[in-house]
Write a protein that holds these residues in place. Structure first.
Motif, PDB file in Angstrom:
ATOM      1  N   LEU A  85       4.611   2.155   5.113  1.00 49.98           N
ATOM      2  CA  LEU A  85       4.898   0.753   4.798  1.00 49.98           C
ATOM      3  C   LEU A  85       3.748   0.108   4.028  1.00 49.98           C
ATOM      4  O   LEU A  85       3.981  -0.660   3.091  1.00 49.98           O
ATOM      5  N   CYS A  86       2.515   0.406   4.415  1.00 50.07           N
ATOM      6  CA  CYS A  86       1.355  -0.153   3.707  1.00 50.07           C
ATOM      7  C   CYS A  86       1.283   0.370   2.279  1.00 50.07           C
ATOM      8  O   CYS A  86       0.947  -0.381   1.347  1.00 50.07           O
ATOM      9  N   GLN A  89       3.907  -1.363   0.390  1.00 48.45           N
ATOM     10  CA  GLN A  89       3.474  -2.753   0.249  1.00 48.45           C
ATOM     11  C   GLN A  89       2.524  -2.916  -0.936  1.00 48.45           C
ATOM     12  O   GLN A  89       2.613  -3.893  -1.679  1.00 48.45           O
ATOM     13  N   GLY A  93       3.394  -5.215  -4.109  1.00 48.48           N
ATOM     14  CA  GLY A  93       2.471  -6.289  -4.483  1.00 48.48           C
ATOM     15  C   GLY A  93       1.988  -6.151  -5.915  1.00 48.48           C
ATOM     16  O   GLY A  93       1.903  -7.132  -6.655  1.00 48.48           O
ATOM     17  N   HIS A 101       7.387  -8.620  -0.895  1.00 52.37           N
ATOM     18  CA  HIS A 101       6.008  -8.404  -0.453  1.00 52.37           C
ATOM     19  C   HIS A 101       5.679  -9.260   0.781  1.00 52.37           C
ATOM     20  O   HIS A 101       5.082  -8.765   1.744  1.00 52.37           O
ATOM     21  N   LEU A 104       7.775  -7.865   3.814  1.00 49.50           N
ATOM     22  CA  LEU A 104       7.222  -6.608   4.308  1.00 49.50           C
ATOM     23  C   LEU A 104       5.873  -6.831   4.976  1.00 49.50           C
ATOM     24  O   LEU A 104       5.557  -6.205   5.991  1.00 49.50           O
ATOM     25  N   GLY A 105       5.083  -7.756   4.451  1.00 47.14           N
ATOM     26  CA  GLY A 105       3.807  -8.097   5.077  1.00 47.14           C
ATOM     27  C   GLY A 105       4.011  -8.682   6.471  1.00 47.14           C
ATOM     28  O   GLY A 105       3.266  -8.360   7.411  1.00 47.14           O
ATOM     29  N   VAL A 108       4.891  -5.775   8.741  1.00 43.81           N
ATOM     30  CA  VAL A 108       3.682  -5.004   9.075  1.00 43.81           C
ATOM     31  C   VAL A 108       2.867  -5.747  10.127  1.00 43.81           C
ATOM     32  O   VAL A 108       2.367  -5.130  11.081  1.00 43.81           O
TER      33      VAL A 108
END
Length: 126
Positions: A85-86, A89, A93, A101, A104-105, A108
């Motif tokens: 996921l990171c 991301q 971004g 973004h 998803l942030g 996370v």
């Protein structure tokens, strides 16, 4: 039933807290950028890369928690998904897909918060 070795969970806890602080910092850095301070975008970008590297270290720690630590297997899967996921991301971004973004942030942050809570409360088999 065998007991969980202590040092792997200590390592997982340290890394879970570290990544949680980094993810919270991401929100603050993004907020600084959104308010018009363009320089915060570089810090946000660098911190995002650091979060991804910390997720790799967390994965290593969860492997050690499972073997030799005798802990559960699912944190290995969780940390791999978190790393993925990171990574996604960072790409989203960089592509300036801000709506996805931000969503998803937030995801996370929620997942990292929940995992940190689990890591701090995990006691193993006694």
């Amino acid at each position: 039933m065998s007991t969980v070795k202590r040092w792997p969970i200590v390592l997982v806890r340290i890394l879970a807290l570290t990544i949680l602080v980094q993810v919270l910092a991401q929100a603050a850095l993004a907020g600084g950028f959104i308010t018009g301070e363009v320089g915060w975008l570089t810090a946000h970008s660098v911190n995002g890369s650091v979060v991804m590297m910390t997720a790799i270290l967390l994965w290593c720690a969860t492997v050690l928690l499972f073997r030799p630590g005798r802990g559960p297997w699912w944190p290995i899967l969780f940390s791999a998904v978190l790393w993925w996921l990171c990574t996604i991301q960072i790409g989203i971004g960089s592509a300036r897909m801000v709506g996805i973004h931000i969503f998803l942030g937030s995801l996370v942050l929620a997942l990292t918060s929940g995992f940190t809570w689990w890591a701090l409360s995990f006691r193993g088999h006694r």
